[in-house]
Scaffold this motif. Structure first.
Motif, PDB file in Angstrom:
ATOM      1  N   ILE A  12      35.385  38.771  39.515  1.00 16.70           N
ATOM      2  CA  ILE A  12      36.232  37.744  38.887  1.00 16.70           C
ATOM      3  C   ILE A  12      37.237  37.215  39.897  1.00 16.70           C
ATOM      4  CG2 ILE A  12      37.965  37.315  37.091  1.00 16.70           C
ATOM      5  CD1 ILE A  12      36.476  39.499  35.420  1.00 16.70           C
ATOM      6  N   GLN A  13      37.225  35.897  40.068  1.00 14.78           N
ATOM      7  CA  GLN A  13      38.164  35.244  40.985  1.00 14.78           C
ATOM      8  C   GLN A  13      39.054  34.233  40.271  1.00 14.78           C
ATOM      9  OE1 GLN A  13      35.830  33.602  44.157  1.00 14.78           O
ATOM     10  NE2 GLN A  13      35.153  35.594  44.853  1.00 14.78           N
ATOM     11  N   ARG A  30      47.473  37.022  45.585  1.00 12.88           N
ATOM     12  CA  ARG A  30      46.193  37.714  45.812  1.00 12.88           C
ATOM     13  C   ARG A  30      45.016  36.726  45.831  1.00 12.88           C
ATOM     14  NH1 ARG A  30      46.579  43.574  43.835  1.00 12.88           N
ATOM     15  NH2 ARG A  30      48.811  43.884  43.627  1.00 12.88           N
ATOM     16  N   ASP A  31      45.335  35.431  45.817  1.00 12.04           N
ATOM     17  CA  ASP A  31      44.343  34.354  45.941  1.00 12.04           C
ATOM     18  C   ASP A  31      43.400  34.192  44.757  1.00 12.04           C
ATOM     19  OD1 ASP A  31      45.378  33.599  48.436  1.00 12.04           O
ATOM     20  OD2 ASP A  31      44.153  35.097  49.459  1.00 12.04           O
ATOM     21  N   TYR A  32      43.860  34.526  43.563  1.00 10.13           N
ATOM     22  CA  TYR A  32      43.076  34.242  42.361  1.00 10.13           C
ATOM     23  C   TYR A  32      43.323  32.801  41.937  1.00 10.13           C
ATOM     24  CZ  TYR A  32      42.040  39.165  41.674  1.00 10.13           C
ATOM     25  OH  TYR A  32      41.573  40.439  41.833  1.00 10.13           O
ATOM     26  N   ASP A  90      45.095  49.396  37.079  1.00 11.84           N
ATOM     27  CA  ASP A  90      43.852  49.243  37.830  1.00 11.84           C
ATOM     28  C   ASP A  90      43.232  47.862  37.597  1.00 11.84           C
ATOM     29  OD1 ASP A  90      43.044  49.639  35.224  1.00 11.84           O
ATOM     30  OD2 ASP A  90      41.629  51.239  35.682  1.00 11.84           O
ATOM     31  N   LEU A  91      44.049  46.888  37.215  1.00  7.07           N
ATOM     32  CA  LEU A  91      43.532  45.554  36.910  1.00  7.07           C
ATOM     33  C   LEU A  91      42.752  44.958  38.070  1.00  7.07           C
ATOM     34  CD1 LEU A  91      43.239  43.081  35.077  1.00  7.07           C
ATOM     35  CD2 LEU A  91      45.469  42.300  35.933  1.00  7.07           C
ATOM     36  N   GLU A  92      43.286  45.022  39.258  1.00  4.70           N
ATOM     37  CA  GLU A  92      42.573  44.403  40.379  1.00  4.70           C
ATOM     38  C   GLU A  92      41.238  45.084  40.653  1.00  4.70           C
ATOM     39  OE1 GLU A  92      43.312  41.981  44.343  1.00  4.70           O
ATOM     40  OE2 GLU A  92      44.605  43.736  44.156  1.00  4.70           O
ATOM     41  N   VAL A  93      41.165  46.377  40.476  1.00  5.34           N
ATOM     42  CA  VAL A  93      39.894  47.091  40.656  1.00  5.34           C
ATOM     43  C   VAL A  93      38.875  46.569  39.645  1.00  5.34           C
ATOM     44  CG1 VAL A  93      38.763  49.344  40.491  1.00  5.34           C
ATOM     45  CG2 VAL A  93      40.995  49.149  41.597  1.00  5.34           C
ATOM     46  N   VAL A  94      39.296  46.396  38.382  1.00  2.00           N
ATOM     47  CA  VAL A  94      38.408  45.875  37.334  1.00  2.00           C
ATOM     48  C   VAL A  94      37.960  44.455  37.673  1.00  2.00           C
ATOM     49  CG1 VAL A  94      38.344  45.160  34.902  1.00  2.00           C
ATOM     50  CG2 VAL A  94      39.365  47.356  35.530  1.00  2.00           C
ATOM     51  N   LEU A  95      38.888  43.604  38.112  1.00  2.79           N
ATOM     52  CA  LEU A  95      38.538  42.219  38.447  1.00  2.79           C
ATOM     53  C   LEU A  95      37.565  42.167  39.619  1.00  2.79           C
ATOM     54  CD1 LEU A  95      42.075  40.559  38.112  1.00  2.79           C
ATOM     55  CD2 LEU A  95      40.181  40.400  36.491  1.00  2.79           C
ATOM     56  N   ARG A  96      37.844  42.924  40.670  1.00  3.04           N
ATOM     57  CA  ARG A  96      36.963  42.921  41.846  1.00  3.04           C
ATOM     58  C   ARG A  96      35.583  43.464  41.503  1.00  3.04           C
ATOM     59  NH1 ARG A  96      38.729  46.342  45.788  1.00  3.04           N
ATOM     60  NH2 ARG A  96      40.634  46.906  44.741  1.00  3.04           N
TER      61      ARG A  96
END
Length: 175
Positions: A109-110, A133-135, A99-105
């Protein structure tokens, strides 16, 4: 990423890696940068692993008798503190099966700063996926390690700079 007991035992001497990762974590905390740990692990019997997955499928026997909680435990030199987040993944990339992307969003966090073991595994896979994913990505080259030092060198000097800023912990700490 993957600075867990079960992975670190693959390195002959993880001392420098752990020292540099600890310095980076300390700097992040001083700057109020969220610290997110990523570990790899599986359920008993490894139902998440397909026989088509060459890397993980050949480890089924080894993992069958392993204490997965112990395997996934983060080394005490870099252990999480209250407020840190630990993300479990089921594949090489920190994004896949987690669930890393959920946590970052959720935190807006970009820009992510990456370190871990191994450079040719989790760091490479996560860098590629994060770029797609454009980070914005920064890789701390001396807080990464690989079983093959030449592979580490090639990745950090020739491959990663195409998608990320590559720096050392000391240079990054001056920012």
């Amino acid at each position: 990423m993957d600075l867990q007991l079960g992975i670190l035992r693959n390195l002959p001497d993880p001392t420098d890696l752990l020292h540099n990762a600890a310095k980076a974590i300390s700097h992040a905390r001083k700057k109020n940068i969220p610290v997110i740990y990523v570990v790899v692990g599986f359920r008993e019997g490894m139902p998440e692993v397909s026989t088509n997955n060459k890397m993980f499928a050949m480890s089924r026997e080894r993992f069958a008798s392993m204490n997965m909680t112990e395997f996934m435990t983060i080394h005490p030199d870099v252990a999480p503190q209250a407020g840190d987040i630990v993300v479990a993944k089921r594949r090489v990339s920190a994004f896949t099966g987690s669930d890393l992307e959920v946590v970052l969003r959720a935190s807006g966090i970009q820009h992510i700063i990456l370190s871990g073991l191994s450079t040719s595994g989790v760091v490479l896979s996560t860098t590629r996926e994060a770029a797609d994913r454009d980070y914005r990505i920064t890789i701390l080259s001396d807080a990464c390690a690989d079983m093959d030092e030449e592979v580490h060198r090639v990745l950090t000097t020739k491959v990663f700079p195409r998608q990320a800023d590559v720096t050392t912990v000391e240079e990054w700490s001056r920012v």
